[in-house]
Scaffold this motif. Structure first.
Motif, mmCIF file in Angstrom:
data_model
loop_
_atom_site.group_PDB
_atom_site.id
_atom_site.type_symbol
_atom_site.label_atom_id
_atom_site.label_comp_id
_atom_site.label_asym_id
_atom_site.label_seq_id
_atom_site.Cartn_x
_atom_site.Cartn_y
_atom_site.Cartn_z
ATOM 1 N N ASP A 136 0.819 -1.218 0.000
ATOM 2 C CA ASP A 136 0.000 0.000 0.000
ATOM 3 C C ASP A 136 0.848 1.262 0.000
ATOM 4 O O ASP A 136 0.497 2.256 -0.637
ATOM 5 C CB ASP A 136 -0.906 0.000 1.238
ATOM 6 N N ILE A 137 1.953 1.232 0.721
ATOM 7 C CA ILE A 137 2.853 2.376 0.825
ATOM 8 C C ILE A 137 4.266 1.861 0.594
ATOM 9 O O ILE A 137 4.648 0.799 1.089
ATOM 10 C CB ILE A 137 2.759 3.044 2.212
ATOM 11 N N ARG A 138 5.034 2.622 -0.171
ATOM 12 C CA ARG A 138 6.425 2.264 -0.431
ATOM 13 C C ARG A 138 7.314 3.452 -0.093
ATOM 14 O O ARG A 138 7.052 4.575 -0.562
ATOM 15 C CB ARG A 138 6.620 1.891 -1.918
ATOM 16 N N ILE A 139 8.335 3.205 0.722
ATOM 17 C CA ILE A 139 9.326 4.230 1.026
ATOM 18 C C ILE A 139 10.701 3.622 0.765
ATOM 19 O O ILE A 139 10.845 2.399 0.666
ATOM 20 C CB ILE A 139 9.205 4.738 2.479
ATOM 21 N N ALA A 140 11.711 4.475 0.619
ATOM 22 C CA ALA A 140 13.036 3.959 0.268
ATOM 23 C C ALA A 140 14.120 4.807 0.891
ATOM 24 O O ALA A 140 13.924 5.989 1.198
ATOM 25 C CB ALA A 140 13.207 3.925 -1.249
ATOM 26 N N SER A 141 15.284 4.196 1.055
ATOM 27 C CA SER A 141 16.470 4.938 1.455
ATOM 28 C C SER A 141 17.040 5.629 0.220
ATOM 29 O O SER A 141 16.821 5.168 -0.907
ATOM 30 C CB SER A 141 17.514 3.995 2.054
ATOM 31 N N PRO A 142 17.761 6.732 0.386
ATOM 32 C CA PRO A 142 18.296 7.455 -0.776
ATOM 33 C C PRO A 142 19.213 6.613 -1.654
ATOM 34 O O PRO A 142 19.347 6.875 -2.844
ATOM 35 C CB PRO A 142 19.051 8.627 -0.141
ATOM 36 N N GLY A 143 19.839 5.587 -1.092
ATOM 37 C CA GLY A 143 20.758 4.759 -1.867
ATOM 38 C C GLY A 143 20.133 3.540 -2.511
ATOM 39 O O GLY A 143 20.834 2.727 -3.122
ATOM 40 N N ALA A 144 18.821 3.395 -2.402
ATOM 41 C CA ALA A 144 18.159 2.225 -2.979
ATOM 42 C C ALA A 144 18.205 2.283 -4.509
ATOM 43 O O ALA A 144 18.236 3.363 -5.112
ATOM 44 C CB ALA A 144 16.712 2.145 -2.500
ATOM 45 N N THR A 145 18.211 1.103 -5.134
ATOM 46 C CA THR A 145 18.214 0.989 -6.591
ATOM 47 C C THR A 145 17.173 -0.034 -7.003
ATOM 48 O O THR A 145 17.071 -1.106 -6.407
ATOM 49 C CB THR A 145 19.591 0.551 -7.119
ATOM 50 N N PHE A 146 16.420 0.307 -8.053
ATOM 51 C CA PHE A 146 15.312 -0.517 -8.508
ATOM 52 C C PHE A 146 15.543 -0.958 -9.953
ATOM 53 O O PHE A 146 16.239 -0.298 -10.719
ATOM 54 C CB PHE A 146 14.000 0.269 -8.447
ATOM 55 N N SER A 147 14.921 -2.068 -10.342
ATOM 56 C CA SER A 147 14.980 -2.498 -11.739
ATOM 57 C C SER A 147 13.884 -3.514 -12.021
ATOM 58 O O SER A 147 13.727 -4.481 -11.270
ATOM 59 C CB SER A 147 16.340 -3.119 -12.071
ATOM 60 N N ILE A 148 13.135 -3.264 -13.110
ATOM 61 C CA ILE A 148 12.216 -4.276 -13.644
ATOM 62 C C ILE A 148 13.038 -5.032 -14.675
ATOM 63 O O ILE A 148 12.964 -4.776 -15.874
ATOM 64 C CB ILE A 148 10.967 -3.619 -14.264
#
Length: 274
Positions: A136-148
């Motif tokens: 429902d809610i997504r938060i992240a640290s500034p150093g997080a990295t995402f990829s589909i």
């Protein structure tokens, strides 16, 4: 409610009205192997049924959320279909059921009647994005990295990202990220709306948000979630059903076999369209 020590991929801790679910591997980077796919729905169905639980915080151990699908550990799922080159109808039918089981595991997060906050640090790749998309809610640290990243390993993402992300970040951004498979930063994820907040201590901030939600009237909170979800489930399920059929037909390709070999050999894959 208690979970016994048989859980291998998740750790569940109840802190008053908040349940904390932590990915613990056992594969490197909390990669998602068979244990994860069995345990995730078990945990979220139990938490959803527990009247004492009012909010759930989901995060990874070891400074990362998840490297995504554990390809080596999941090889027994893919191998029979690849070896048959997709010509065995019985194997295709079995493979489709296996895709459905993985989809249902991710959907257990979305179906859970209690609000789920995903707190992301480090890598969140492939299946990791599928799972947080169901929160429902997504938060992240500034150093997080995402990829589909599925497109880079010869797979049409089939566990929910393509169905849920357009409503979160828009169709255009979803197409860009899913077709390129490129990595993107927490800042970009924030700009797109994939995450609503960046925090240096993302788990601590997740706990604050979960406590704030848990302090609200529980039936009202659950009602807000159900009303927001109304109408979306059918569209998501239609898309999930369609990609089951697509991947059952097209996943057993030479390109996917090349992707798995290249992954094992730690080299770039060379795709031919076969």
């Amino acid at each position: 409610m208690t979970f016994d020590s048989a859980l291998l991929s998740l750790n569940v801790e109840l802190k008053g009205p908040v349940a904390e679910v932590r990915l613990i591997g056992p594969s490197k980077g909390n990669a998602m192997g068979p244990d994860f796919w069995t345990e995730l729905p078990r945990v979220f169905e139990a938490l959803g049924a527990d009247d004492e639980v009012r909010a759930i915080l989901l995060y990874g151990s070891g400074g990362t959320f998840s490297y995504g699908l554990d390809l080596p550990a999941m090889q027994p799922v893919f191998a029979p279909l690849l070896e048959s080159r997709g010509t065995d109808a019985r194997l295709r039918s079995s493979f489709r059921r296996q895709i459905q089981e993985l989809q249902d595991a991710v959907s257990s997060v979305a179906r859970c009647g209690k609000p789920v906050i995903a707190a992301v640090e480090g890598w969140c790749i492939g299946g990791g994005v599928d799972v947080i998309s169901a929160a429902d809610i997504r938060i992240a640290s500034p150093g997080a990295t995402f990829s589909i990243r599925e497109v880079r390993v010869g797979i049409v993402a089939d566990l929910g990202s393509l169905q849920r992300l357009p409503a979160i970040i828009g169709a255009g951004a979803t197409r860009h990220l899913a077709l390129t498979g490129e990595d993107f930063t927490a800042q970009r994820a924030h700009e797109l709306g994939l995450v609503t907040e960046l925090a240096d201590d993302v788990v601590a901030r997740g706990r604050e948000l979960a406590a704030r939600i848990a302090a609200n009237p529980p039936l009202v909170v659950q009602g807000v979630k159900r009303v927001l979800d109304q109408g979306a489930e059918q569209a998501v399920q239609t898309g999930l059903d369609y990609v089951q059929v697509w991947n059952t037909a097209f996943l057993p390709s030479r390109d996917f076999a090349e992707a798995t070999r290249a992954f094992a050999e730690r080299r770039p894959a060379v795709f031919t369209g076969d």
